[in-house]
Design a protein around this motif. Structure first.
Motif, PDB file in Angstrom:
ATOM      1  N   PHE A  54       0.835  -1.200   0.000  1.00 38.83           N
ATOM      2  CA  PHE A  54       0.000   0.000   0.000  1.00 38.83           C
ATOM      3  C   PHE A  54       0.870   1.250   0.000  1.00 38.83           C
ATOM      4  CE2 PHE A  54      -2.383   3.476   1.841  1.00 38.83           C
ATOM      5  CZ  PHE A  54      -3.553   3.439   1.097  1.00 38.83           C
ATOM      6  N   THR A  55       1.924   1.228   0.787  1.00 34.64           N
ATOM      7  CA  THR A  55       2.825   2.383   0.837  1.00 34.64           C
ATOM      8  C   THR A  55       3.451   2.641  -0.527  1.00 34.64           C
ATOM      9  OG1 THR A  55       3.293   1.939   3.164  1.00 34.64           O
ATOM     10  CG2 THR A  55       4.862   3.342   1.995  1.00 34.64           C
ATOM     11  N   TYR A  56       3.887   1.583  -1.202  1.00 34.86           N
ATOM     12  CA  TYR A  56       4.437   1.743  -2.554  1.00 34.86           C
ATOM     13  C   TYR A  56       3.388   2.299  -3.507  1.00 34.86           C
ATOM     14  CZ  TYR A  56       8.487  -1.049  -1.125  1.00 34.86           C
ATOM     15  OH  TYR A  56       9.605  -1.512  -0.509  1.00 34.86           O
ATOM     16  N   PHE A  57       2.164   1.729  -3.461  1.00 36.62           N
ATOM     17  CA  PHE A  57       1.080   2.252  -4.289  1.00 36.62           C
ATOM     18  C   PHE A  57       0.879   3.736  -4.024  1.00 36.62           C
ATOM     19  CE2 PHE A  57      -3.241   3.697  -3.267  1.00 36.62           C
ATOM     20  CZ  PHE A  57      -3.646   4.068  -4.541  1.00 36.62           C
ATOM     21  N   PHE A  58       0.751   4.091  -2.743  1.00 40.27           N
ATOM     22  CA  PHE A  58       0.438   5.458  -2.349  1.00 40.27           C
ATOM     23  C   PHE A  58       1.459   6.446  -2.926  1.00 40.27           C
ATOM     24  CE2 PHE A  58       0.426   9.073   0.576  1.00 40.27           C
ATOM     25  CZ  PHE A  58      -0.930   9.339   0.676  1.00 40.27           C
ATOM     26  N   TRP A  59       2.729   6.126  -2.809  1.00 39.50           N
ATOM     27  CA  TRP A  59       3.749   7.072  -3.255  1.00 39.50           C
ATOM     28  C   TRP A  59       3.920   7.066  -4.767  1.00 39.50           C
ATOM     29  CZ3 TRP A  59       4.314  10.980  -0.512  1.00 39.50           C
ATOM     30  CH2 TRP A  59       4.190  10.896   0.872  1.00 39.50           C
ATOM     31  N   PHE A  60       3.890   5.921  -5.411  1.00 40.72           N
ATOM     32  CA  PHE A  60       3.969   5.898  -6.872  1.00 40.72           C
ATOM     33  C   PHE A  60       2.806   6.669  -7.480  1.00 40.72           C
ATOM     34  CE2 PHE A  60       7.077   2.440  -6.642  1.00 40.72           C
ATOM     35  CZ  PHE A  60       7.872   2.724  -7.742  1.00 40.72           C
TER      36      PHE A  60
END
Length: 153
Positions: free
Chosen positions: A70-76
């Motif tokens: 989720f963190t990767y999704f959020f920032w990308f």
């Protein structure tokens, strides 16, 4: 979950401000043609605000946040929107002013779209994992209630 709410809220504010900028900037420069500024408003509201409101609802249902994915999704996704909209701003402003739009602006906008795509892929991978986990959890509660209703007590 709060991150999605705050992101949606920020994108709502930016979307409204960008619509105001488009209207006033084109009016001040007596511009009547097509410009990327018109699209910036809808991109911020649709991809930003509405996108994160949908993610918020999905997060409430499937507990998406709190994971690395989720963190990767959020920032990308956020960086993708930021780059895309920034290039729309530059491209649109240059168009209204009658200046030449550098090729680097178009290439950078493409990078923003690539990052958005990576973010969406990460979201779907995470959502797929959560759906698989909930499918393996057993029967839903209403079916369990039917089983107990049949047995005489």
């Amino acid at each position: 979950m709060r991150k999605s709410y705050y992101a949606a809220h920020v994108y709502m504010i930016l979307g409204v401000i960008s619509g105001l900028y488009y209207r006033e900037f084109t009016k001040a420069n007596d511009f009547t043609g097509d410009t990327q500024l018109a699209l910036m408003h809808t991109h911020l509201l649709a991809l930003g605000m509405m996108g994160f409101l949908i993610v918020l609802a999905l997060d409430k249902q499937f507990t998406l946040s709190g994971t690395k994915l989720f963190t990767y999704f959020f920032w990308f996704y956020n960086v993708g929107i930021a780059i895309t909209v920034a290039m729309m701003f530059v491209h649109g402003t240059e168009t209204v002013l009658g200046d030449h739009v550098p090729e680097a602006v178009l290439l950078t906008a493409g990078l923003g779209h690539i990052l958005l795509t990576v973010g969406l892929i990460l979201l779907f991978v995470l959502l797929g994992k959560r759906l698989n986990e909930s499918a393996g959890a057993g029967p839903a509660e209403p079916e369990q209630e039917k089983e107990t209703a049949k047995s005489p007590v």
